[in-house]
Scaffold this motif. Structure first.
Motif, PDB file in Angstrom:
ATOM      1  N   GLN A  57       0.914  -1.081   0.443  1.00  0.00           N
ATOM      2  CA  GLN A  57      -0.155   0.224  -0.264  1.00  0.00           C
ATOM      3  C   GLN A  57       0.633   1.419  -0.307  1.00  0.00           C
ATOM      4  OE1 GLN A  57      -3.878  -0.402   2.730  1.00  0.00           O
ATOM      5  NE2 GLN A  57      -2.752  -1.732   3.402  1.00  0.00           N
ATOM      6  N   ARG A  58       1.194   1.313   1.157  1.00  0.00           N
ATOM      7  CA  ARG A  58       2.062   2.447   0.890  1.00  0.00           C
ATOM      8  C   ARG A  58       3.667   2.605   0.150  1.00  0.00           C
ATOM      9  NH1 ARG A  58       4.903   5.387   4.912  1.00  0.00           N
ATOM     10  NH2 ARG A  58       4.869   3.379   6.423  1.00  0.00           N
ATOM     11  N   GLN A  59       4.185   1.588  -0.987  1.00  0.00           N
ATOM     12  CA  GLN A  59       4.775   1.725  -2.200  1.00  0.00           C
ATOM     13  C   GLN A  59       3.561   2.358  -3.365  1.00  0.00           C
ATOM     14  OE1 GLN A  59       6.268  -1.850  -3.293  1.00  0.00           O
ATOM     15  NE2 GLN A  59       7.220  -1.205  -5.255  1.00  0.00           N
ATOM     16  N   PHE A  60       2.472   2.109  -3.600  1.00  0.00           N
ATOM     17  CA  PHE A  60       1.774   2.470  -4.674  1.00  0.00           C
ATOM     18  C   PHE A  60       0.633   3.950  -4.094  1.00  0.00           C
ATOM     19  CE2 PHE A  60       3.288  -1.520  -5.570  1.00  0.00           C
ATOM     20  CZ  PHE A  60       3.415  -1.855  -7.908  1.00  0.00           C
ATOM     21  N   SER A  61       0.908   4.371  -3.285  1.00  0.00           N
ATOM     22  CA  SER A  61       0.582   5.051  -2.561  1.00  0.00           C
ATOM     23  C   SER A  61       1.265   6.281  -1.332  1.00  0.00           C
ATOM     24  CB  SER A  61      -1.167   4.780  -1.633  1.00  0.00           C
ATOM     25  OG  SER A  61      -2.015   3.830  -2.759  1.00  0.00           O
ATOM     26  N   GLY A  62       2.276   5.528  -1.029  1.00  0.00           N
ATOM     27  CA  GLY A  62       2.381   6.573  -0.330  1.00  0.00           C
ATOM     28  C   GLY A  62       2.114   6.542   1.054  1.00  0.00           C
ATOM     29  N   SER A  63       0.994   5.809   1.498  1.00  0.00           N
ATOM     30  CA  SER A  63       0.728   5.917   2.884  1.00  0.00           C
ATOM     31  C   SER A  63       0.021   4.569   3.180  1.00  0.00           C
ATOM     32  CB  SER A  63       0.170   6.960   3.254  1.00  0.00           C
ATOM     33  OG  SER A  63      -1.287   6.968   2.706  1.00  0.00           O
ATOM     34  N   PHE A  64      -0.833   4.301   4.000  1.00  0.00           N
ATOM     35  CA  PHE A  64      -1.730   2.428   4.220  1.00  0.00           C
ATOM     36  C   PHE A  64      -2.634   2.911   5.278  1.00  0.00           C
ATOM     37  CE2 PHE A  64       1.726   2.508   7.438  1.00  0.00           C
ATOM     38  CZ  PHE A  64       1.336   1.870   7.650  1.00  0.00           C
ATOM     39  N   GLY A  65      -3.340   1.744   5.050  1.00  0.00           N
ATOM     40  CA  GLY A  65      -4.917   1.542   6.111  1.00  0.00           C
ATOM     41  C   GLY A  65      -5.530   2.735   6.147  1.00  0.00           C
ATOM     42  N   LEU A 201       9.232  21.453  -7.801  1.00  0.00           N
ATOM     43  CA  LEU A 201      10.723  21.195  -7.966  1.00  0.00           C
ATOM     44  C   LEU A 201      11.193  21.878  -7.036  1.00  0.00           C
ATOM     45  CD1 LEU A 201      10.074  23.042 -11.469  1.00  0.00           C
ATOM     46  CD2 LEU A 201      11.101  20.720 -11.026  1.00  0.00           C
ATOM     47  N   ASP A 202      10.182  22.716  -6.042  1.00  0.00           N
ATOM     48  CA  ASP A 202      10.847  22.900  -4.559  1.00  0.00           C
ATOM     49  C   ASP A 202      10.637  21.392  -4.062  1.00  0.00           C
ATOM     50  OD1 ASP A 202      10.625  25.449  -5.686  1.00  0.00           O
ATOM     51  OD2 ASP A 202       8.927  26.202  -5.385  1.00  0.00           O
ATOM     52  N   ASP A 203      10.374  21.011  -3.911  1.00  0.00           N
ATOM     53  CA  ASP A 203       9.921  19.491  -3.537  1.00  0.00           C
ATOM     54  C   ASP A 203      11.380  18.916  -3.295  1.00  0.00           C
ATOM     55  OD1 ASP A 203       7.806  20.425  -2.115  1.00  0.00           O
ATOM     56  OD2 ASP A 203       6.898  18.816  -3.324  1.00  0.00           O
ATOM     57  N   CYS A 204      11.654  18.844  -4.986  1.00  0.00           N
ATOM     58  CA  CYS A 204      13.310  17.871  -4.884  1.00  0.00           C
ATOM     59  C   CYS A 204      14.238  18.543  -4.510  1.00  0.00           C
ATOM     60  CB  CYS A 204      13.237  17.982  -7.030  1.00  0.00           C
ATOM     61  SG  CYS A 204      11.682  16.999  -7.375  1.00  0.00           S
ATOM     62  N   GLU A 205      14.147  20.063  -4.973  1.00  0.00           N
ATOM     63  CA  GLU A 205      15.465  21.029  -4.180  1.00  0.00           C
ATOM     64  C   GLU A 205      16.125  20.490  -2.732  1.00  0.00           C
ATOM     65  OE1 GLU A 205      17.103  25.328  -5.181  1.00  0.00           O
ATOM     66  OE2 GLU A 205      14.831  24.892  -4.399  1.00  0.00           O
ATOM     67  N   ALA A 206      14.313  20.854  -1.941  1.00  0.00           N
ATOM     68  CA  ALA A 206      14.802  20.802  -0.625  1.00  0.00           C
ATOM     69  C   ALA A 206      14.708  19.082   0.011  1.00  0.00           C
ATOM     70  CB  ALA A 206      13.168  20.701   0.263  1.00  0.00           C
ATOM     71  N   LEU A 207      15.197  17.791  -0.934  1.00  0.00           N
ATOM     72  CA  LEU A 207      15.764  16.397  -0.601  1.00  0.00           C
ATOM     73  C   LEU A 207      16.706  16.407  -0.414  1.00  0.00           C
ATOM     74  CD1 LEU A 207      12.635  14.975  -2.103  1.00  0.00           C
ATOM     75  CD2 LEU A 207      13.459  14.713   0.474  1.00  0.00           C
ATOM     76  N   ARG A 208      17.980  17.497  -1.124  1.00  0.00           N
ATOM     77  CA  ARG A 208      19.381  17.693  -1.838  1.00  0.00           C
ATOM     78  C   ARG A 208      20.070  17.709  -0.550  1.00  0.00           C
ATOM     79  NH1 ARG A 208      17.649  21.419  -6.689  1.00  0.00           N
ATOM     80  NH2 ARG A 208      16.405  19.695  -7.685  1.00  0.00           N
ATOM     81  N   GLY A 209      21.118  16.903  -0.851  1.00  0.00           N
ATOM     82  CA  GLY A 209      22.343  17.077   0.492  1.00  0.00           C
ATOM     83  C   GLY A 209      22.173  16.254   1.344  1.00  0.00           C
ATOM     84  N   LYS A 210      21.062  15.494   2.150  1.00  0.00           N
ATOM     85  CA  LYS A 210      20.360  14.836   3.181  1.00  0.00           C
ATOM     86  C   LYS A 210      20.335  13.620   2.532  1.00  0.00           C
ATOM     87  CE  LYS A 210      17.303  18.338   3.723  1.00  0.00           C
ATOM     88  NZ  LYS A 210      15.850  19.031   4.457  1.00  0.00           N
ATOM     89  N   HIS A 212      18.152   9.650   2.648  1.00  0.00           N
ATOM     90  CA  HIS A 212      16.418   9.561   3.026  1.00  0.00           C
ATOM     91  C   HIS A 212      16.588   7.903   3.222  1.00  0.00           C
ATOM     92  CE1 HIS A 212      16.675  13.528   0.906  1.00  0.00           C
ATOM     93  NE2 HIS A 212      17.299  13.073   0.604  1.00  0.00           N
ATOM     94  N   GLU A 213      15.414   7.760   4.028  1.00  0.00           N
ATOM     95  CA  GLU A 213      15.092   6.403   4.487  1.00  0.00           C
ATOM     96  C   GLU A 213      14.609   5.729   2.872  1.00  0.00           C
ATOM     97  OE1 GLU A 213      11.451   3.906   7.462  1.00  0.00           O
ATOM     98  OE2 GLU A 213      12.392   6.058   7.476  1.00  0.00           O
ATOM     99  N   PHE A 214      13.613   6.486   2.402  1.00  0.00           N
ATOM    100  CA  PHE A 214      13.161   6.089   0.905  1.00  0.00           C
ATOM    101  C   PHE A 214      14.209   5.906  -0.128  1.00  0.00           C
ATOM    102  CE2 PHE A 214       9.931   6.731   4.302  1.00  0.00           C
ATOM    103  CZ  PHE A 214       9.457   5.665   4.292  1.00  0.00           C
TER     104      PHE A 214
END
Length: 298
Positions: A57-65, A201-210, A212-214
């Protein structure tokens, strides 16, 4: 061409039982029933739609339940409102196609609105079709190729919806499916779909240099660089796409991350369908996580 799906035969004769039972409920009451269905899978002798494992569920929807169901319900309400406002309200007999159905988190809400013989889900991933065929207990589900044509007859579908599908399709693939939707929708038929908007695009930029679990977040951190260039392209109405692939059958030839501006849809998609609405993400009343676009076959 006819749709040949032996799975659907399981429900002929029981088709109206689902509609008669669930249609008497309000939408919030039906949501409450589905939220409890993991623990109470049978209601008045009818088996409710089931669920794959939480990780799927999480893989295809980003959440579950419950969180996944609430997100699906929000989009379901959005679809119904646009169908009403565009003069084609959903009723028993409405033929509905879930394009990119995944594990069936959204289509289950329509069990109360139309008969099982009128509900169809397609996906490129045969694992999801296997899951739906096993767990949903209503509707017809089958694999589809990354590119059209589909098996549907001309002018045979009233409503097509696609949540988080055009967020991932390459430009030529997206256009080909819009053209195919024009073929299979009835006159007045409606498409409700989503795509990434400029804020992605801002979401992608905010993830740089960190760290990540996923893995998906790690992939996002490496695309659309520099951000300013792609923002300018978006503002100029360009189709923006990064061919990342998605694992399994989702290869880079057609699958990645896509942003489709309104200007692009007006220039390209309207060759096939009329554009009725374009709403950026997180805008009330729906506050969806992606941009919404609504089209209609005149």
């Amino acid at each position: 061409m006819r749709i040949l799906n032996p799975f659907n035969k399981l429900f002929r004769g029981r088709d109206l039982s689902y509609y008669r039972l669930f249609s008497a409920m309000s939408d919030p009451e039906y949501l409450s029933l589905l939220m409890k269905s993991a623990e109470r899978p049978v209601y008045r002798g009818i088996k409710l739609p089931g669920f794959p494992e939480d990780t799927v569920q999480r893989q295809f929807s980003g959440s579950f339940g419950e969180e996944a169901l609430r997100g699906g319900y929000n989009f379901y309400q959005c679809i119904k409102e646009y169908c009403r406002s565009l003069g084609n309200p959903i009723k028993n007999g409405t033929r509905i196609l879930d394009f990119g159905c995944g594990w069936g988190r959204i289509i289950r809400f329509f069990f109360k609105d139309t008969g099982c013989d009128n509900l169809f889900g397609v996906d490129v991933d045969p694992r999801m079709i296997d899951s739906c065929s096993k767990e949903m207990h209503c509707g017809s589900y089958y694999s589809v190729n990354p590119e059209p044509p589909s098996v549907f007859q001309d002018s045979s579908i009233d409503l097509i919806y696609a949540f988080s599908v055009f967020t991932h399709l390459a430009e030529s693939t997206a256009i080909n499916w819009i053209s195919e939707f024009s073929r299979i929708l009835k006159p007045g038929g409606i498409l409700v779909a989503t795509t990434w908007d400029k804020s992605f695009l801002d979401d992608c930029e905010a993830l740089r240099g960190k760290d990540h679990e996923f893995p998906y977040h790690q992939t996002m951190s490496k695309i659309f660089i520099p951000t300013s260039k792609y923002k300018e392209d978006y503002d100029n109405g360009k189709f923006i796409y990064a061919p990342t692939g998605g694992g399994g059958v989702r290869d880079k030839s057609y699958y990645g991350e896509a942003l489709i501006p309104r200007q692009y849809m007006e220039a390209q998609f309207t060759k096939y369908l009329s554009l009725c609405e374009f709403v950026n993400s997180r805008v009330p009343p729906w506050a969806l996580p992606q941009a919404l676009f609504v089209m209609q076959k005149k």
